[in-house]
Design a protein around this motif. Structure first.
Motif, PDB file in Angstrom:
ATOM      1  N   ARG A 186       0.846  -1.160   0.339  1.00 19.06           N
ATOM      2  CA  ARG A 186       0.128  -0.089  -0.595  1.00 19.06           C
ATOM      3  C   ARG A 186       0.935   0.880   0.205  1.00 19.06           C
ATOM      4  O   ARG A 186       0.633   2.475  -0.646  1.00 19.06           O
ATOM      5  CB  ARG A 186      -0.891  -0.365   1.261  1.00 19.06           C
ATOM      6  N   ILE A 187       1.912   1.036   0.820  1.00 16.87           N
ATOM      7  CA  ILE A 187       3.204   2.050   0.545  1.00 16.87           C
ATOM      8  C   ILE A 187       3.295   2.363  -0.816  1.00 16.87           C
ATOM      9  O   ILE A 187       3.477   3.295  -1.261  1.00 16.87           O
ATOM     10  CB  ILE A 187       4.024   2.011   1.328  1.00 16.87           C
ATOM     11  N   MET A 188       3.774   1.541  -1.614  1.00 14.06           N
ATOM     12  CA  MET A 188       4.496   1.408  -3.094  1.00 14.06           C
ATOM     13  C   MET A 188       3.204   1.767  -4.074  1.00 14.06           C
ATOM     14  O   MET A 188       3.039   2.529  -4.948  1.00 14.06           O
ATOM     15  CB  MET A 188       4.297   0.012  -3.511  1.00 14.06           C
ATOM     16  N   ASP A 189       2.183   1.571  -3.771  1.00 14.34           N
ATOM     17  CA  ASP A 189       0.514   2.657  -4.623  1.00 14.34           C
ATOM     18  C   ASP A 189       0.037   3.368  -4.072  1.00 14.34           C
ATOM     19  O   ASP A 189      -0.887   4.136  -4.664  1.00 14.34           O
ATOM     20  CB  ASP A 189      -0.607   1.164  -4.185  1.00 14.34           C
ATOM     21  N   GLY A 190       1.182   3.834  -3.449  1.00 18.23           N
ATOM     22  CA  GLY A 190       0.356   5.294  -2.837  1.00 18.23           C
ATOM     23  C   GLY A 190      -0.253   5.551  -1.688  1.00 18.23           C
ATOM     24  O   GLY A 190      -0.873   6.999  -1.401  1.00 18.23           O
ATOM     25  N   ASP A 191      -0.469   4.239  -0.845  1.00 15.80           N
ATOM     26  CA  ASP A 191      -2.038   4.397  -0.091  1.00 15.80           C
ATOM     27  C   ASP A 191      -1.006   4.426   1.446  1.00 15.80           C
ATOM     28  O   ASP A 191      -1.803   4.207   2.250  1.00 15.80           O
ATOM     29  CB  ASP A 191      -2.861   4.013  -0.152  1.00 15.80           C
ATOM     30  N   GLY A 192       0.125   4.736   1.306  1.00 18.03           N
ATOM     31  CA  GLY A 192       0.966   4.879   2.731  1.00 18.03           C
ATOM     32  C   GLY A 192       0.291   5.160   3.926  1.00 18.03           C
ATOM     33  O   GLY A 192       0.198   7.207   3.994  1.00 18.03           O
ATOM     34  N   LYS A 193       0.207   5.119   5.228  1.00 13.37           N
ATOM     35  CA  LYS A 193      -0.081   5.809   6.223  1.00 13.37           C
ATOM     36  C   LYS A 193       1.100   6.201   7.668  1.00 13.37           C
ATOM     37  O   LYS A 193       1.812   5.677   7.455  1.00 13.37           O
ATOM     38  CB  LYS A 193      -1.619   5.274   7.198  1.00 13.37           C
ATOM     39  N   SER A 194       0.672   7.308   7.507  1.00 16.25           N
ATOM     40  CA  SER A 194       1.584   7.977   8.820  1.00 16.25           C
ATOM     41  C   SER A 194       2.225   6.691   9.849  1.00 16.25           C
ATOM     42  O   SER A 194       3.284   7.013  10.067  1.00 16.25           O
ATOM     43  CB  SER A 194       1.464   9.371   9.128  1.00 16.25           C
ATOM     44  N   GLY A 195       1.783   5.808  10.462  1.00 15.16           N
ATOM     45  CA  GLY A 195       2.039   5.108  11.211  1.00 15.16           C
ATOM     46  C   GLY A 195       2.475   3.841  10.001  1.00 15.16           C
ATOM     47  O   GLY A 195       2.361   2.570  11.585  1.00 15.16           O
TER      48      GLY A 195
ATOM     49  N   ILE B 289       5.512   7.231   2.041  1.00 12.59           N
ATOM     50  CA  ILE B 289       4.049   7.610   2.867  1.00 12.59           C
ATOM     51  C   ILE B 289       4.112   8.929   2.329  1.00 12.59           C
ATOM     52  O   ILE B 289       2.956   9.219   1.579  1.00 12.59           O
ATOM     53  CB  ILE B 289       4.581   7.326   3.884  1.00 12.59           C
ATOM     54  N   GLU B 290       4.995  10.423   2.028  1.00  8.07           N
ATOM     55  CA  GLU B 290       4.482  11.615   2.379  1.00  8.07           C
ATOM     56  C   GLU B 290       4.389  11.910   0.610  1.00  8.07           C
ATOM     57  O   GLU B 290       3.028  12.134   0.935  1.00  8.07           O
ATOM     58  CB  GLU B 290       5.656  12.435   2.941  1.00  8.07           C
ATOM     59  N   ASN B 291       4.747  11.476  -0.287  1.00  7.72           N
ATOM     60  CA  ASN B 291       4.739  12.014  -1.105  1.00  7.72           C
ATOM     61  C   ASN B 291       3.761  11.112  -2.108  1.00  7.72           C
ATOM     62  O   ASN B 291       3.930  11.371  -4.078  1.00  7.72           O
ATOM     63  CB  ASN B 291       6.331  12.165  -2.089  1.00  7.72           C
ATOM     64  N   GLY B 292       3.893   9.634  -1.473  1.00  8.06           N
ATOM     65  CA  GLY B 292       3.094   8.498  -2.354  1.00  8.06           C
ATOM     66  C   GLY B 292       3.931   7.687  -3.660  1.00  8.06           C
ATOM     67  O   GLY B 292       3.507   7.328  -5.212  1.00  8.06           O
TER      68      GLY B 292
END
Lengths: 424, 160
Positions: free
Chosen positions: A361-370, A413-416
């Motif tokens: 999900r991080i790779m897909d641009g959907d990463g969350k801060s935690g 995570i921040e920039n997708g």
């Protein structure tokens, strides 16, 4: 260089019996058949050699052999682990292709020492070229009267067979391998009992890696001390290192333990043109990743790599240059462990899936801060909580990638997207 | 039905194991039967293998579904197994896979309409010094470039 397993690598048909014998091959085995070498003597030499299990765990081979109840009359087995599948590792394939007789002789010697009259070489199912080579070598050995029952009129018997896998990384774990040899799913067993007490078909069994077996004849021919002194303290002898990734000439190198990583990198031609070293996984995908500075300061032996923060493992050196996206690389590895978890232990079966899905999900641009905390949390819940080491192998890269390259993960995570330009 | 030829081949594996341990040969037996059945297994065939080796059907079924190298749906004549693990990835296996998908016109895991080719992404095949690499049948193809891959595919299309 090339003093043991790769001794004949540049000769014509290095895999043939004649080449092997011309360089002293089977001389130790023939001595045994003549009754000139005792099992105790062999174990002492192996202990003196400092040979440690070349499959990755690094357990002293001489000590392992001494655990077998060799004075009991029940059937015992020696098994060779040629289920090479640790990403980055491809040395056993070359031993099987280019020096199969050293494996046969090493296994036969092991059989004699541990009073095991039967051996199996478990070769991964995809290794068909190595399988045919090994089978051909076996045929030669039988034809020449080097294997079988009461060999050359001696009281020594040793029969050796190959077994093929069918595609499962977990079968490299020795008890999973034994299960697989029995014709079952390759799921690791609880230990204890250890295979030396309850192994194949419930009988005492010793499993060693291909390179370990292949090293034994030369060690005994030249002496434990000779081998030991090739290397450094706690890391006797030489070892095969598979150097792969972003180097100019990826290859297997058999070099003395303790050589500087820098020298090994030079042997592989160095980093690709115009690029800089970024990271190194020194022992196969299951070992923690190191930064360029850490790697450049280390030597290739058990203690030095451990001091640098990783493990020598199977000697599989994966080199990454500055075009490498560490998020993508870790995601790839996480998928591997997710795919290869045998499903037996909940922390590994579920945890590897969690690790992969969070990274995906991080790779897909959907990463969350935690997400980074979550990854570490899942990893630490796998570590130490499973029957075998696959769980740890899945967790350790995560911890080390996040520790050494946290800014890349935070950026993603921040920039997708990756902070590495033209990343691979 | 397991053919006599297959039975003979299975027997040569059974001989390697102690008496009564013939189920050790199940992995090879399933491969032999699979290759006779156009590269895939059926529940019936798995049961036949189990019966032949005198083991419970479920035990053979477990093996057939645990290991990677068995297919349970109709499979292409030529399976191209492309390694996409770390050393190959660092050397362009992703690009290779995308190229193979466009060349064959199907996604990885799917079979071309003529039943000739299926490209599969697989985990490390243990030939990392030859990255990127792929496997077709018993053979490894290493140090691949897009041109080399084209030549391999064209060879398969011509039925080589």
């Amino acid at each position: 260089m090339n003093e043991v397993c790769f001794k004949n690598i540049d000769k014509k048909e290095p895999w043939s019996l004649s080449t092997y014998e011309a360089s002293g091959g089977y001389s130790v085995w023939r001595k045994i058949l003549k009754g000139e070498l005792s099992p105790e003597n062999i174990i002492d030499e192996l202990k003196a050699s400092g040979l440690r299990g070349r499959g990755g765990a690094g357990f002293p081979t001489g000590l392992k052999w001494s655990f077998m109840p060799r004075n009991s009359d029940i059937q015992k087995y020696v098994v060779c682990n040629s289920d090479e599948g640790e990403p980055g590792t491809c040395k056993d394939r070359d031993i099987l292709r280019f020096n199969p007789h050293s494996v046969i002789e090493g296994m036969a010697i092991g059989g004699y020492v541990m009073k095991a009259s039967v051996g199996y070489n478990y070769i991964r199912g995809e290794f068909m070229e190595p399988f045919y080579r090994f089978e051909a070598a076996l045929k030669e050995a039988y034809k020449t009267g080097l294997l079988g029952k009461n060999i050359s009129g001696s009281s020594v018997s040793f029969d050796l067979y190959t077994h093929l896998g069918a595609g499962a990384y977990i079968c490299g774990e020795e008890t999973a391998l034994i299960e697989s040899l029995e014709g079952k799913k390759g799921q690791p067993r609880f230990k204890p009992p250890f295979p030396a007490n309850v192994g194949l078909y419930g009988k005492p069994t010793t499993v060693n890696n291909t390179e370990s077996f292949a090293s034994v004849p030369e060690i005994l021919a030249k002496g434990g001390k000779w081998f030991h002194d090739l290397g450094v303290k706690n890391s006797g002898g030489c070892k095969l290192f598979s150097v792969t990734g972003h180097v100019k000439r990826p290859a297997n190198f058999e070099v003395p333990m303790g050589i500087p990583f820098k020298d090994l990198l030079d042997m592989a031609g160095g980093i690709r043109d115009g690029r800089k070293l970024k990271a190194v996984i020194p022992g196969g995908s299951s070992t923690p990743v190191l930064t360029a500075d850490e790697a450049l300061a280390m030597n290739m032996d058990y203690d030095s790599i451990e001091n640098a923060g990783s493990m020598l493992g199977a000697g599989s050196v994966i080199v990454m240059d500055d075009s490498t996206c560490m998020v993508k690389t870790l995601t790839r590895l996480a998928h591997f462990y997710y795919d290869e978890s045998c499903g037996q232990c909940t922390p590994c079966r579920e945890g590897t899936g969690w690790l992969y899905r969070i990274l995906k999900r991080i790779m897909d641009g959907d990463g969350k801060s935690g997400d980074l905390d979550l990854l570490n949390n899942v990893g630490s819940n796998i570590l130490g909580n499973t029957i075998c080491a696959l769980g740890d192998a899945a967790a350790m890269p995560v911890e080390s990638f996040l520790r050494n390259f946290s800014e890349e993960f935070e950026y993603y995570i921040e920039n997708g997207k990756s902070m590495v330009k033209d990343n691979v | 039905m397991i053919s006599n030829k297959a039975k003979k081949e299975i027997n040569s594996w059974v001989e390697k194991y102690p008496e009564g341990r013939q189920s050790s040969a199940v992995m090879e037996a399933l491969k032999i039967v699979q290759s006779e059945n156009g590269n895939s297994l059926t529940t019936e065939l798995i049961q036949e293998v189990a019966d032949y080796l005198d083991m419970p059907g479920i035990a053979a079924q477990e093996v057939a579904t645990f290991y990677e190298n068995y297919n349970h749906s109709p499979m292409a004549k030529n399976v191209i197994r492309v390694c996409h693990n770390i050393s190959c990835m660092l050397n362009g296996s992703d690009e290779l896979i995308t190229h193979l998908e466009s060349k064959t016109g199907v996604k990885t895991g799917e079979v071309t309409q003529d039943g000739n080719i299926c490209v599969k992404k697989v985990e490390c095949l243990g030939a990392c010094v030859g990255a990127p690499m792929l496997q077709i049948d018993d053979k490894y193809y290493e140090h691949l470039t897009l041109e080399k891959v084209d030549a391999i595919i064209d060879g398969l299309k011509e039925g080589k």
